[in-house]
Design an enzyme around this catalytic site. Structure first.
Site, PDB file in Angstrom:
ATOM      1  N   GLY A 219       0.990  -0.971  -0.642  1.00  0.00           N
ATOM      2  CA  GLY A 219       0.303   0.288  -0.281  1.00  0.00           C
ATOM      3  C   GLY A 219       0.491   0.989   0.016  1.00  0.00           C
ATOM      4  N   ASN A 220       2.186   1.319   0.553  1.00  0.00           N
ATOM      5  CA  ASN A 220       2.557   2.489   0.837  1.00  0.00           C
ATOM      6  C   ASN A 220       3.470   2.963  -0.303  1.00  0.00           C
ATOM      7  OD1 ASN A 220       4.491   0.023   0.658  1.00  0.00           O
ATOM      8  ND2 ASN A 220       5.716   1.643   2.507  1.00  0.00           N
TER       9      ASN A 220
ATOM     10  N   LYS B 253     -13.301 -10.097   5.018  1.00  0.00           N
ATOM     11  CA  LYS B 253     -11.912  -9.248   4.578  1.00  0.00           C
ATOM     12  C   LYS B 253     -12.511  -7.300   4.363  1.00  0.00           C
ATOM     13  CE  LYS B 253      -8.204  -7.113   2.439  1.00  0.00           C
ATOM     14  NZ  LYS B 253      -7.034  -6.721   2.532  1.00  0.00           N
TER      15      LYS B 253
ATOM     16  N   LYS C  74       1.408 -12.511   3.916  1.00  0.00           N
ATOM     17  CA  LYS C  74       2.772 -12.452   3.308  1.00  0.00           C
ATOM     18  C   LYS C  74       4.082 -13.676   3.349  1.00  0.00           C
ATOM     19  CE  LYS C  74       2.502  -7.211   3.435  1.00  0.00           C
ATOM     20  NZ  LYS C  74       1.580  -7.281   2.554  1.00  0.00           N
TER      21      LYS C  74
END
Lengths: 319, 319
Positions: free
Chosen positions: A13-14, A133, A282
């Protein structure tokens, strides 16, 4: 030797949006330009590159725009898979433009191509019975109930810690990247490819013939793993805002994992060492990539991409 | 003999949305499924296929959703090029899914790939000084003035005949399809490609290096012509809701043009026989395609695609 080696990079996201930003195009494009400088280093080192990316805040904003468009102008809102396709278009555009500009600046004449990508999930995935989610903004109970009247099919869950209700959608496990052959063709011809954005557009195959979109969000790292494995990439790099996977993250005894065998990490993962909402997928994606025959999976901080590739930063998962 | 011959097809608005429809996903996807049956005929005949499409009503709806999102939820609205990229994602998704489904049903295992496509325009194009292309809905004077307060950069024109104000944007002439090499690579590898949707995302190249999006809309038939010419297609087919180009269209003495030389049609075009908003750009695109070395340009009604290819329908422009 890196010549010709294919790396799949999953942008967190960053890479697109930073804390405190409101999500204007200018903000996002500036972030993508910064991200492109890190990615261009890899291209300059001779790697072939496939890029995937998240779309959490972007699809959140898109869903709200569709909701607002319905309320203000009576424009029919689109289902979630279609909103996901919209975000692939605009995020892909930003990446292909910024990265090609950066490469040109360095004298490298390579095109960056965005392929609208569908990801096949299993119709019987248990996630469809258990939407989990969260997407979009927090609502008060009243706002939530009003939304439910407009969209009776929406499911909400209360987040007591943060005080509010959020829409939740299923997050099924990705199986196959539908457009894998075209992506491979482009990579082999020397193009840099942006694919499977936001985890891909989730589809099911009804009777093995009719592909149909479903209202769901696929985890972008798990989808990225499928992409990397199906393309036969040697390395899969997950970029995020922390410098690797930790044991006891955030506690006094936290410990960064440097280099670890997939089998060992699988044991730690199964023991529940990584939080499901953030580092968990991840770590799972990294493990799966090695189990699927990959050479190395790396979890690293965006700005450390080059160091991570050269073994000086990040968590490295190996066979 | 059609084996291996490349055709570029430009889909008009009616391929996606029909008169009286509100623009729900279901409506649009149903139309795309119908359109896919006509396109699949061409694939079955052995042609290689590149598809481009308009996005007028879709980008209109997208702009309104961004406006509504700003007003209701304070989400920053995106510039027009970025909204165009969003529509490429979602329309491409519909076409690639529906057409592949249709092909599979016929036993043809071909993938349809959407490439997010930028189209380079000239920074000095006079269109930038004279915004003329209406986008989105009609506003009252009061609504228009309120919009002007929120978006001071918007330009509006009054449409006295239909009683209201509409936003107008520049419609510059397309020069180069930025992603042409990747599209060609995919076509040569046997993929069907959806490209340059909505006329492409308009960009300018500043100092020949920095590509930058611009707030404009490119005519999709003129962009389709560039696509067809740059790919070396032998035929360029413009599908619309009338069965060809007419002289004196809508008048008692109207006369359909069957087969015509590009040089003759150029003369009629220069004499102003075709209205600028509708048939004009289609006729110009057809003329340009032949001037650029194409074998045949066809303007035809969507459902007559097969007949048009076989010479039994439509207006045929030849060298």
């Amino acid at each position: 030797m890196s010549e010709g080696e294919l790396i799949v990079v999953a942008l967190g996201g960053n890479a697109l949006l930073r804390r405190g930003e409101k999500g204007s195009f200018e903000e996002q494009y500036n972030n993508v330009r910064r991200t492109s400088r890190f990615l261009a280093d890899l291209v300059e080192m001779g790697y072939k590159l496939v890029i995937t990316h998240g779309n959490g805040p972007q699809i959140g904003a898109t869903l709200l725009r569709h909701d607002a468009g319905k309320r203000m102008y009576d424009i029919p809102p689109f289902p979630m898979d279609v909103c996901g396709a919209e975000t692939q278009g605009f995020i892909g555009y930003m990446i292909q433009q910024a990265l090609r500009n950066e490469l040109k600046r360095r004298g490298i004449d390579k095109y960056v191509i965005t392929v609208v990508t569908r990801v096949i999930v299993d119709e019987d995935d248990p996630a469809f019975q258990n939407p989990s989610k969260p997407v979009g903004k927090f609502y008060t109970k009243e706002e939530m109930e009003e939304l439910k009247r407009i969209h009776p099919e929406y499911v909400f869950k209360e987040d007591k810690a943060r005080g509010g209700w959020r829409r939740v959608v299923p997050s099924p496990d990705p199986k196959i990247i539908a457009e894998r052959h075209a992506i491979k063709t482009l990579v082999e011809a020397g193009f840099i490819v942006v694919a499977s954005g936001g985890g891909g557009i989730p589809i099911v195959e009804v009777d093995g013939v009719e592909a149909r979109g479903v209202e769901a969000v696929i985890d972008k790292d798990l989808a990225g793993e499928r992409l990397a494995a199906l393309l036969g990439a040697s390395r899969f790099i997950i970029l995020t805002d922390v410098d690797g996977a930790y044991l006891n993250y955030g506690k006094p005894n936290q410990k960064k994992i440097g280099r670890i065998k997939a089998s060992e990490l699988r044991k730690l993962y199964d023991e529940g060492h990584f939080p499901p909402g953030s580092m968990g997928p991840k770590v799972l994606a990294a493990i799966r990539f090695i189990e699927d025959g990959g050479k190395e999976a790396i979890i690293a901080e965006l700005s450390q991409l080059k160091d991570a590739i050269e073994g000086r930063a990040g968590t490295h998962v190996v066979p």
